[in-house]
Design an enzyme around this catalytic site. Sequence first.
Site, PDB file in Angstrom:
ATOM      1  N   ASP A 155       0.844  -1.200   0.000  1.00  0.00           N
ATOM      2  CA  ASP A 155       0.000   0.000   0.000  1.00  0.00           C
ATOM      3  C   ASP A 155       0.883   1.255   0.000  1.00  0.00           C
ATOM      4  OD1 ASP A 155      -2.375   1.383  -0.095  1.00  0.00           O
ATOM      5  OD2 ASP A 155      -2.739   1.305   2.070  1.00  0.00           O
ATOM      6  N   ASN A 194       1.199   7.298   3.168  1.00  0.00           N
ATOM      7  CA  ASN A 194       1.854   6.331   4.057  1.00  0.00           C
ATOM      8  C   ASN A 194       3.357   6.590   4.213  1.00  0.00           C
ATOM      9  OD1 ASN A 194      -0.543   5.113   4.591  1.00  0.00           O
ATOM     10  ND2 ASN A 194      -0.332   3.511   3.042  1.00  0.00           N
ATOM     11  N   LYS A 201       2.009   4.659  -0.920  1.00  0.00           N
ATOM     12  CA  LYS A 201       1.360   5.880  -1.432  1.00  0.00           C
ATOM     13  C   LYS A 201       1.812   7.041  -0.552  1.00  0.00           C
ATOM     14  CE  LYS A 201      -2.902   5.014   1.195  1.00  0.00           C
ATOM     15  NZ  LYS A 201      -4.351   4.893   1.152  1.00  0.00           N
TER      16      LYS A 201
END
Length: 212
Positions: free
Chosen positions: A139, A144, A141
């Site tokens: 994940d 994050n 991105k």
Amino acid sequence: MAGLKRHHDGKVAGLYDLDKTLGRGHFAVVKLARHVFTGEKVAVKVIDKTKLDPVARAHLFQEVRCMKMVQHPNVVRLYEVIDTATKLYLILELGDGGDMYDCIMKHEGGLTEEVAKCYFAQIVHAISYCHRLHVVHRDLKPENVVFFEKLGVVKLTDFGFSNRFQPGKTLNTSCGSLAYSAPEILLGDEYDAPAVAAGHGACCPVVHILVN
Ligand code: ATP
């Protein structure tokens, strides 16, 4: 009664006083908090377990398992896990400079290539370290990636979709964030986990956004 509940929610197992909200995701709210005895500031990710379906519960288990394993200067440290009947609290190293999404929004013209390269290298170090431990984040991105201004570094966080992989074997769980997903994940195909994370998946949009 309501007053009592509020008091309890403001304290995490008596050890941390919760303060302002630092960020929100689909599954959690992340709060600034202080240890009641030492005064040390931390980030507390509060997950309401009553709202999780079995799949989300399994991801949460993986998040804790993988975060316990990874210890790197460019990965947010998990200090402690506090489990109650309804909530799970992840006590995390505190990023003091917001996340990369906010940074991109603040810099309309982008950052200089020199600065972007420096952050990008740190993210790549974090990903490469995770892959050496056979942990895939899944994940990646800007939301994050968290800034640690005092330390002058960025760190990767939110291992909510992470998993362990076996080199040479594919994974098939379609997960992550739609806008940053690799084509094979969008198509529901099996995928080579480290290749998807390091290649056309989410890493590249981060650098494109940073310098454009
Ligand atoms: P998503 O819906 O993207 O899966 P989530 O519910 O798993 O999100 P996180 O991504 O872990 O939640 O955290 C949400 C936001 O909180 C982040 O985008 C970031 O702005 C902030 N945040 C997370 N961890 C920290 C930290 N350690 N220090 C400071 N801020 C943080």
